[in-house]
Scaffold this active site. Structure first.
Site, PDB file in Angstrom:
ATOM      1  N   SER A 148       0.754  -1.245  -0.160  1.00  0.00           N
ATOM      2  CA  SER A 148      -0.006   0.138   0.056  1.00  0.00           C
ATOM      3  C   SER A 148       0.781   1.161  -0.057  1.00  0.00           C
ATOM      4  O   SER A 148       1.768   1.364  -0.707  1.00  0.00           O
ATOM      5  CB  SER A 148      -1.032  -0.101   1.234  1.00  0.00           C
ATOM      6  OG  SER A 148      -2.143   0.801   0.955  1.00  0.00           O
ATOM      7  N   ASP A 287      -8.737  -5.679  -6.140  1.00  0.00           N
ATOM      8  CA  ASP A 287      -8.423  -4.390  -5.596  1.00  0.00           C
ATOM      9  C   ASP A 287      -9.037  -3.250  -6.421  1.00  0.00           C
ATOM     10  O   ASP A 287      -8.789  -3.101  -7.609  1.00  0.00           O
ATOM     11  CB  ASP A 287      -6.950  -4.327  -5.676  1.00  0.00           C
ATOM     12  CG  ASP A 287      -6.300  -2.973  -4.765  1.00  0.00           C
ATOM     13  OD1 ASP A 287      -7.167  -2.090  -4.624  1.00  0.00           O
ATOM     14  OD2 ASP A 287      -5.182  -3.112  -4.330  1.00  0.00           O
ATOM     15  N   HIS A 316      -8.166  -4.489  -1.607  1.00  0.00           N
ATOM     16  CA  HIS A 316      -6.577  -4.196  -1.260  1.00  0.00           C
ATOM     17  C   HIS A 316      -6.295  -4.699  -0.015  1.00  0.00           C
ATOM     18  O   HIS A 316      -5.039  -4.968   0.168  1.00  0.00           O
ATOM     19  CB  HIS A 316      -7.045  -2.692  -1.202  1.00  0.00           C
ATOM     20  CG  HIS A 316      -5.574  -2.121  -1.000  1.00  0.00           C
ATOM     21  ND1 HIS A 316      -4.570  -1.883  -1.875  1.00  0.00           N
ATOM     22  CD2 HIS A 316      -5.278  -1.171   0.106  1.00  0.00           C
ATOM     23  CE1 HIS A 316      -3.477  -1.250  -1.214  1.00  0.00           C
ATOM     24  NE2 HIS A 316      -4.023  -0.855   0.017  1.00  0.00           N
TER      25      HIS A 316
END
Length: 336
Positions: A148, A287, A316
């Site tokens: 991330s 995602d 995600h």
């Protein structure tokens, strides 16, 4: 780019029972200042960090996500411990709270202001602070792993510190933010500015949580009405709970500073093609924040890039809650 076929998920590893280290604090740039990309000179920065294993000249540096901390053992336990990708018996592992964070490192309130506003930060600024920490710890070479925001920061490390990084793992992250990702962050920052004092941060977190999962994930995990509060959809009470949790532990000024730093990070394709070290890039099939096709397209620009895709319905956040074979992939790449 080298594409790699996914293998079946390994059997679950046993729980780790060892005690974990306490956080430490470093003071950096006390003798000479760090010049931020925004032009401000800063001194005496505080960085909170954890280390695992015996100090060595080579380290594995793990970079946390937007609201993460340096306590790697708390948020990525599947990856840390005996027989796992980050094994303290073999590796020297470092995880630090980023500059601008609010988990022990110097935050926006402690940095010089610009025209009455918090100083803008960049991901290269964060990488330079991390490099200074590693130098203080005696580290000369580093493997960088991030997911991330940590994955975007790993790209910054590859571009900012090419002499230091020998390989990298990037999970669920693009090299630069799309208009979609910038738009989500813009809405979140607008909520915080419209309702300072915590209420806006709660809304920002709700917006973010919608992008961290997928429609199918929420259909599975938050179906129906009234399970927590009579007459209220489960997804509503879930998002309210997530907003309350973040507001109780995170700083809205850090949220503003770090999301803006992510949005500003816009390396060109030519820069990415200049990265010469091996890089494993992992996309996540469901995602919606950073679609797998987008993540894979950046991996294709890397001369020594490998791409794998984690199949999960949980969007995600699958790198945290549904990692499946991901630890095995990372271990195989770091220790071939």
């Amino acid at each position: 780019m080298t594409a790699v076929t996914a293998r079946p998920a390994p059997a679950p590893l046993p729980p780790q029972t060892q005690g974990w280290p306490q956080p430490q604090t470093a003071r950096l740039f006390r003798d000479s200042p760090l010049l931020l990309d925004g032009g401000q000179a800063v001194t005496d920065l505080r960085v909170a960090y954890h280390t695992y294993g015996t100090p060595q000249e080579h380290a594995v540096l793990v970079l946390h996500a937007l609201t993460g901390t340096s306590a790697l053992h708390e948020w990525w336990p599947d990856f840390l411990g005996e027989g796992r990708p980050f094994d303290p018996a073999r590796d020297f592992i470092v995880c630090a709270n980023v500059l601008g964070g609010c988990a022990g490192s110097s935050g926006p309130a402690e940095l010089p202001q610009l025209n009455g506003e918090d100083a803008p930060l960049t991901l290269p600024d964060l990488a330079r602070v991390g490099r200074a920490l590693l130098e203080q710890l005696g580290v000369r070479r580093v493997t960088v792993v991030g997911a991330s925001m940590g994955g975007m920061l790993a790209y910054a490390w590859l571009l900012e510190c090419p002499d230091l990084v020998d390989r990298a793992v990037i999970v669920g992250a693009p090299a630069r933010h799309s208009p979609w990702a910038i738009g989500l962050n813009t809405a979140a920052r607008s909520a915080i500015r419209a309702a300072p004092g915590g209420e806006g941060l709660k809304v920002a977190r709700q917006l973010a949580m919608l992008s961290y999962r997928s429609p199918e994930s929420f259909a599975r995990t938050q179906p129906g009405w009234g399970a927590r509060r009579p007459g209220v959809p489960a997804i509503t009470t879930y998002l309210e709970h997530q907003g309350e949790k973040l507001a109780s532990r995170f700083c809205e000024r850090s949220y503003l500073a770090l999301t803006a730093a992510m949005d500003r990070f816009q390396p060109g394709d030519a820069e990415l093609r200049g990265i010469r070290v091996p890089v494993l890039v992992v996309g996540i099939s469901s995602d919606v924040l950073y679609p797998a096709s987008e993540v894979g397209a950046y991996a294709a620009l890397l001369p020594r890039g490998q791409y794998r895709e984690l199949e999960s319905v949980h969007g995600h956040d699958a790198f945290l809650i549904d990692s499946q074979a991901l630890p095995e992939w990372v271990d195989g790449f770091l220790h071939p």
